[in-house]
Design a protein around this motif. Structure first.
Motif, PDB file in Angstrom:
ATOM      1  N   UNK A  62       0.817  -1.200   0.000  1.00  0.00           N
ATOM      2  CA  UNK A  62       0.000   0.000   0.000  1.00  0.00           C
ATOM      3  C   UNK A  62       0.858   1.260   0.000  1.00  0.00           C
ATOM      4  N   UNK A  63       2.130   1.132   0.390  1.00  0.00           N
ATOM      5  CA  UNK A  63       3.026   2.277   0.329  1.00  0.00           C
ATOM      6  C   UNK A  63       3.279   2.693  -1.119  1.00  0.00           C
ATOM      7  N   UNK A  64       3.297   1.722  -2.029  1.00  0.00           N
ATOM      8  CA  UNK A  64       3.482   2.046  -3.452  1.00  0.00           C
ATOM      9  C   UNK A  64       2.313   2.861  -3.987  1.00  0.00           C
ATOM     10  N   UNK A  65       1.114   2.532  -3.550  1.00  0.00           N
ATOM     11  CA  UNK A  65      -0.074   3.257  -3.987  1.00  0.00           C
ATOM     12  C   UNK A  65       0.024   4.708  -3.522  1.00  0.00           C
ATOM     13  N   UNK A  66       0.440   4.917  -2.287  1.00  0.00           N
ATOM     14  CA  UNK A  66       0.593   6.277  -1.773  1.00  0.00           C
ATOM     15  C   UNK A  66       1.582   7.081  -2.610  1.00  0.00           C
ATOM     16  N   UNK A  67       2.653   6.428  -3.044  1.00  0.00           N
ATOM     17  CA  UNK A  67       3.665   7.117  -3.855  1.00  0.00           C
ATOM     18  C   UNK A  67       3.138   7.433  -5.255  1.00  0.00           C
ATOM     19  N   UNK A  68       2.375   6.527  -5.825  1.00  0.00           N
ATOM     20  CA  UNK A  68       1.917   6.670  -7.210  1.00  0.00           C
ATOM     21  C   UNK A  68       0.668   7.544  -7.343  1.00  0.00           C
ATOM     22  N   UNK A  69      -0.173   7.574  -6.345  1.00  0.00           N
ATOM     23  CA  UNK A  69      -1.495   8.180  -6.509  1.00  0.00           C
ATOM     24  C   UNK A  69      -1.531   9.680  -6.775  1.00  0.00           C
ATOM     25  N   UNK A  70      -0.706  10.499  -6.150  1.00  0.00           N
ATOM     26  CA  UNK A  70      -0.819  11.931  -6.464  1.00  0.00           C
ATOM     27  C   UNK A  70      -0.727  12.220  -7.963  1.00  0.00           C
ATOM     28  N   UNK A  71       0.208  11.610  -8.659  1.00  0.00           N
ATOM     29  CA  UNK A  71       0.329  11.821 -10.112  1.00  0.00           C
ATOM     30  C   UNK A  71      -0.906  11.291 -10.839  1.00  0.00           C
ATOM     31  N   UNK A  72      -1.447  10.167 -10.392  1.00  0.00           N
ATOM     32  CA  UNK A  72      -2.619   9.593 -11.044  1.00  0.00           C
ATOM     33  C   UNK A  72      -3.861  10.430 -10.767  1.00  0.00           C
ATOM     34  N   UNK A  73      -3.967  10.958  -9.550  1.00  0.00           N
ATOM     35  CA  UNK A  73      -5.101  11.811  -9.213  1.00  0.00           C
ATOM     36  C   UNK A  73      -5.069  13.087 -10.040  1.00  0.00           C
ATOM     37  N   UNK A  74      -3.888  13.603 -10.284  1.00  0.00           N
ATOM     38  CA  UNK A  74      -3.751  14.801 -11.121  1.00  0.00           C
ATOM     39  C   UNK A  74      -4.211  14.522 -12.557  1.00  0.00           C
ATOM     40  N   UNK A  75      -4.182  13.248 -12.960  1.00  0.00           N
ATOM     41  CA  UNK A  75      -4.632  12.854 -14.303  1.00  0.00           C
ATOM     42  C   UNK A  75      -6.101  12.452 -14.323  1.00  0.00           C
ATOM     43  N   UNK A  76      -6.785  12.609 -13.183  1.00  0.00           N
ATOM     44  CA  UNK A  76      -8.217  12.355 -13.150  1.00  0.00           C
ATOM     45  C   UNK A  76      -8.658  11.064 -12.494  1.00  0.00           C
ATOM     46  N   UNK A  77      -7.729  10.264 -11.993  1.00  0.00           N
ATOM     47  CA  UNK A  77      -8.099   9.011 -11.330  1.00  0.00           C
ATOM     48  C   UNK A  77      -8.861   9.313 -10.034  1.00  0.00           C
ATOM     49  N   UNK A  78      -9.566   8.304  -9.558  1.00  0.00           N
ATOM     50  CA  UNK A  78     -10.233   8.360  -8.262  1.00  0.00           C
ATOM     51  C   UNK A  78      -9.813   7.135  -7.476  1.00  0.00           C
ATOM     52  N   UNK A  79      -9.870   7.229  -6.156  1.00  0.00           N
ATOM     53  CA  UNK A  79      -9.405   6.140  -5.307  1.00  0.00           C
ATOM     54  C   UNK A  79     -10.368   5.921  -4.150  1.00  0.00           C
ATOM     55  N   UNK A  80     -10.729   4.658  -3.934  1.00  0.00           N
ATOM     56  CA  UNK A  80     -11.520   4.245  -2.776  1.00  0.00           C
ATOM     57  C   UNK A  80     -10.667   3.263  -1.998  1.00  0.00           C
ATOM     58  N   UNK A  81     -10.527   3.502  -0.706  1.00  0.00           N
ATOM     59  CA  UNK A  81      -9.709   2.635   0.145  1.00  0.00           C
ATOM     60  C   UNK A  81     -10.573   2.112   1.281  1.00  0.00           C
ATOM     61  N   UNK A  82     -10.505   0.803   1.477  1.00  0.00           N
ATOM     62  CA  UNK A  82     -11.169   0.157   2.610  1.00  0.00           C
ATOM     63  C   UNK A  82     -10.156  -0.783   3.235  1.00  0.00           C
ATOM     64  N   UNK A  83      -9.908  -0.638   4.522  1.00  0.00           N
ATOM     65  CA  UNK A  83      -8.993  -1.551   5.183  1.00  0.00           C
ATOM     66  C   UNK A  83      -8.413  -0.952   6.432  1.00  0.00           C
ATOM     67  N   UNK A  84      -7.595  -1.748   7.082  1.00  0.00           N
ATOM     68  CA  UNK A  84      -6.917  -1.291   8.288  1.00  0.00           C
ATOM     69  C   UNK A  84      -5.569  -1.999   8.350  1.00  0.00           C
ATOM     70  N   UNK A  85      -4.709  -1.445   9.143  1.00  0.00           N
ATOM     71  CA  UNK A  85      -3.387  -2.039   9.273  1.00  0.00           C
ATOM     72  C   UNK A  85      -2.426  -1.078   9.929  1.00  0.00           C
ATOM     73  N   UNK A  86      -1.306  -0.886   9.294  1.00  0.00           N
ATOM     74  CA  UNK A  86      -0.264  -0.007   9.795  1.00  0.00           C
ATOM     75  C   UNK A  86      -0.829   1.401  10.029  1.00  0.00           C
ATOM     76  N   UNK A  87      -0.681   1.903  11.231  1.00  0.00           N
ATOM     77  CA  UNK A  87      -1.264   3.210  11.594  1.00  0.00           C
ATOM     78  C   UNK A  87      -0.655   4.346  10.768  1.00  0.00           C
ATOM     79  N   UNK A  88       0.620   4.233  10.418  1.00  0.00           N
ATOM     80  CA  UNK A  88       1.251   5.254   9.580  1.00  0.00           C
ATOM     81  C   UNK A  88       0.589   5.303   8.204  1.00  0.00           C
ATOM     82  N   UNK A  89       0.333   4.142   7.617  1.00  0.00           N
ATOM     83  CA  UNK A  89      -0.328   4.092   6.312  1.00  0.00           C
ATOM     84  C   UNK A  89      -1.765   4.584   6.408  1.00  0.00           C
TER      85      UNK A  89
END
Length: 168
Positions: free
Chosen positions: A1-28
């Motif tokens: 999920x750390x890779x998604x955090x790194x990649x998403x800002x650029x993808x969001x700027x291109x119009x992507x949308x993201x839905x996240x459901x889950x739990x785990x590492x508090x930092x993430x």
């Protein structure tokens, strides 16, 4: 999920949308909540896990990110395939056995190295495919036609054993 955090800002700027459901590492979890704050019209985060909600999400989205570093089998991509939701997966374990790209029976998008650059490239291929409705629908049909039942596996193993007996 750390890779998604790194990649998403650029993808969001291109119009992507993201839905996240889950739990785990508090930092993430905190990082995803911050991403939601920065992109409130494009990112929705729900911390926790709810089985019925997860299926509703999978059935209602276009593509599902599964950037696993290790995946021995995985049911998530199988559910997505049945819903016609195209998986974006890292080529590992059961994900590599069930999600294909670059063939006539492509049913998702695949990247091989666990890097944000490769994940971004796979998301971009997905977004390009989505813009071509005919190509997108063909890939969805391939996804929904995938047969990962025990019957299909049994037929494959029977054929293998039969060929070994015949060639012995």
């Amino acid at each position: 999920m750390d890779l998604v955090l790194q990649a998403m800002p650029a993808m969001l700027e291109k119009g992507a949308r993201l839905v996240v459901l889950g739990s785990g590492d508090k930092h993430l979890e905190s990082a995803y909540l911050a991403l939601q704050e920065n992109y409130p019209d494009q990112v929705s985060v729900r911390i926790g896990y709810f089985e019925d909600y997860s299926h509703r999400i999978q059935a209602g989205i276009d593509a599902l990110l599964i950037p696993s570093r290790f995946e021995p089998c995985g049911l998530t991509q199988l559910y997505a395939l049945k819903y016609g939701t195209l998986p974006i997966v890292r080529q590992t374990g059961g994900l590599a056995d069930t999600v294909f790209e670059g063939t006539d029976n492509a049913n998702g998008f695949v990247f091989s190295k666990a890097t944000s650059e490769e994940l971004e490239a796979a998301i971009e291929r997905c977004m390009t495919c989505f813009d071509d409705k005919e190509h997108w629908q063909a890939r969805q049909i391939n996804a929904m036609r995938c047969d990962h039942s025990w019957e299909a596996v049994t037929d494959q193993w029977t054929a293998l054993y039969q060929s070994l007996i015949e060639n012995a």
